[in-house]
Scaffold this active site. Sequence first.
Site, PDB file in Angstrom:
ATOM      1  N   ASP A   1      -1.642   8.410  -3.540  1.00  0.00           N
ATOM      2  CA  ASP A   1      -2.107   7.461  -2.544  1.00  0.00           C
ATOM      3  C   ASP A   1      -1.751   8.049  -1.182  1.00  0.00           C
ATOM      4  O   ASP A   1      -1.013   9.051  -1.102  1.00  0.00           O
ATOM      5  CB  ASP A   1      -1.411   6.113  -2.787  1.00  0.00           C
ATOM      6  CG  ASP A   1      -1.854   5.038  -1.808  1.00  0.00           C
ATOM      7  OD1 ASP A   1      -3.007   5.102  -1.347  1.00  0.00           O
ATOM      8  OD2 ASP A   1      -1.046   4.149  -1.507  1.00  0.00           O
TER       9      ASP A   1
ATOM     10  N   ASP B   1      -1.096   5.885   2.229  1.00  0.00           N
ATOM     11  CA  ASP B   1      -0.143   5.079   2.991  1.00  0.00           C
ATOM     12  C   ASP B   1       1.114   4.800   2.182  1.00  0.00           C
ATOM     13  O   ASP B   1       1.055   4.335   1.044  1.00  0.00           O
ATOM     14  CB  ASP B   1      -0.791   3.754   3.413  1.00  0.00           C
ATOM     15  CG  ASP B   1      -1.967   3.973   4.342  1.00  0.00           C
ATOM     16  OD1 ASP B   1      -1.779   4.590   5.392  1.00  0.00           O
ATOM     17  OD2 ASP B   1      -3.088   3.551   3.979  1.00  0.00           O
TER      18      ASP B   1
ATOM     19  N   ASP C   1       2.678   3.494  -3.864  1.00  0.00           N
ATOM     20  CA  ASP C   1       3.751   2.555  -3.504  1.00  0.00           C
ATOM     21  C   ASP C   1       3.500   1.154  -4.048  1.00  0.00           C
ATOM     22  O   ASP C   1       4.436   0.369  -4.178  1.00  0.00           O
ATOM     23  CB  ASP C   1       3.911   2.480  -1.991  1.00  0.00           C
ATOM     24  CG  ASP C   1       2.706   1.826  -1.316  1.00  0.00           C
ATOM     25  OD1 ASP C   1       1.628   2.447  -1.327  1.00  0.00           O
ATOM     26  OD2 ASP C   1       2.835   0.697  -0.808  1.00  0.00           O
TER      27      ASP C   1
END
Length: 603
Positions: free
Chosen positions: A156, A158, A441
């Site tokens: 990912d 961010d 995250d």
Amino acid sequence: MACKKIGSFSNAMWQRGSSCRVSLCAGLNIPAFACGSFTSTGSTMNGQKCCKDGQNCGPTKHLAANHNPVAAPVTSHRHQFVGKSRGEESLTKSGRAFSSTAPQINNKTYLWARYNEMKRLVHDLIPPGVCSLLNPSTIYANNEVNLEEVDIYGFDYDYTLALYSSALDEMIYNKAREFLVQHYKYPEGISKYDYIPNFATRGLHYDIQKGLLMKIDAFHYIQLGTVYRGLKPVPDDEVMKLYGGSNHVPLHQVSGFYGKGPKMKQFMDVFSIPEMTLLAAANDYFISNDIEYDPVHLYKDVSDAIGMVHIKGYMYKWIMQDLEKYILRGDETYAVLHRLASQGKKLFLITNSPFSFVDKGMKYMVGKEWRDFFDVVIVQADKPHFFNDCIKPFRRLDSNGDLQWDRIKTLEKGQIYKQGNLVDFLKLTGWRGSKVFYFGDHLYSDLADLMLRHGWRTGAIVPELEVETKVVNTEQYAQSLTWLQALTGLLERMQMYRDPESKKVLQEWLKEREELRAVTKNLFNPHFGSIFRTCHNPTYFSRRLCRFSDLYMASISCLLNYDLSYTFYPRRTPLQHEAPLWMDQLCTGCMKTPFLEEMAHIR
């Protein structure tokens, strides 16, 4: 002072328990709190008998063939004293023999003596200046993973490839608060509520209908003392009334597969910290000013206001205008990608962020040729829908970021793709199963489907680990937690004392236990404590973390500490029925099995 590891606590206590008990408590004329022993017979953990002068008196006799130490009832400690000779006086209780000529002491004196002895042991074995044991750059394993079997690494963007400073949270909060007042016409007074750093923590649940923010454990119980209405805690008795006389929240109300149920929302995204804070502030304004409002409307409006910060591109603009202020540790991101690519690993990126934003951030962290590292780059993927439906086709972007109309038959290196779905991704790449490792995250949007539906390896990025590890490494935490465990063991073992004086002692211990719980909680966050634990149970967040991730770590830079053929082995932790045979349980007195001493030979 030389560093002593917490692990030495077990060894030292074990050694003490295997030596003569008279030497520990001779002055008190009571048995020492010998590690893992109930002093119900004269035998020690080594199968040796302990004489009054501390000499080894030879092996003890074997238990009767028909004796079952596990099934035997717990006997009272009030007759278990160290005297001149254990053979001089014999008392029979529950079919077991006890011997003592020591003068009788009252239960209150006995309980406090046990308490003081255990406290001394805890103090001696975890001395001041104990060194840091946990490295914040450690990778923790929920499942066994051999990196040598992994050929493809996905990320990912961010809070995975790009970590952001806490200054971003305040910017998001301020802009969403502005939307709430100007666009949704909320009272101007809400504008006076400034952002409160470290008020909320990730993984909390929000009761949409009641307007309550709280922490829930892995068994769906609300942790009392962590329920907030606005910015003020809700008393425990009121919480119990609000939830029908119990602090348990039924499964169908807690949250669905992606963290949102009909009545509750779980905030699992790092970006959700400012949203929770704004919800608390707005609730507090209405309550403090005695203004009637609908909590359901407030939740939706705050959620939409936060969404507008992202949809209208404000967050992207702030970061792109000041990359140095907001992006952290970009050089480590470069080091990870370079290392993986140089060793022949295939890399891919799947993010919900737009290409222009990702491109500028990656150029800042990795360099102008950052796309050379990746075999596939997918932006605006619309996770989690990317992983669980097969509706949206891939579209290609040209070098200017404009959409192309051609049909996508291959995913080519150097190209940028938008949207798409995992079904087509698997067909076009052939990347399947445990040879693929994806890092993100968000436990729900990034990892859940990949682990449960497709068998990919998953790695959770948990930035909070770095801060929480620093807390765990403090002397205050080590002392408080170890004494809390020892005190819990004392309470468990001494609860058979029912006389009025003993009950008062046990109540004092219970009170101290609650105080210790508050101390350990406040070291992490004064409102909600650690994101990983309630008083004693794992949090709902921890449960999901273990369920949806093979590995978890503070940042992807942790990969730099391990060889790419490294195998991660999860630590074997005791099930409750195994606990008595584990060293930490023996040494803190949290034993579940009576007469454990006689069972020591099975080690």
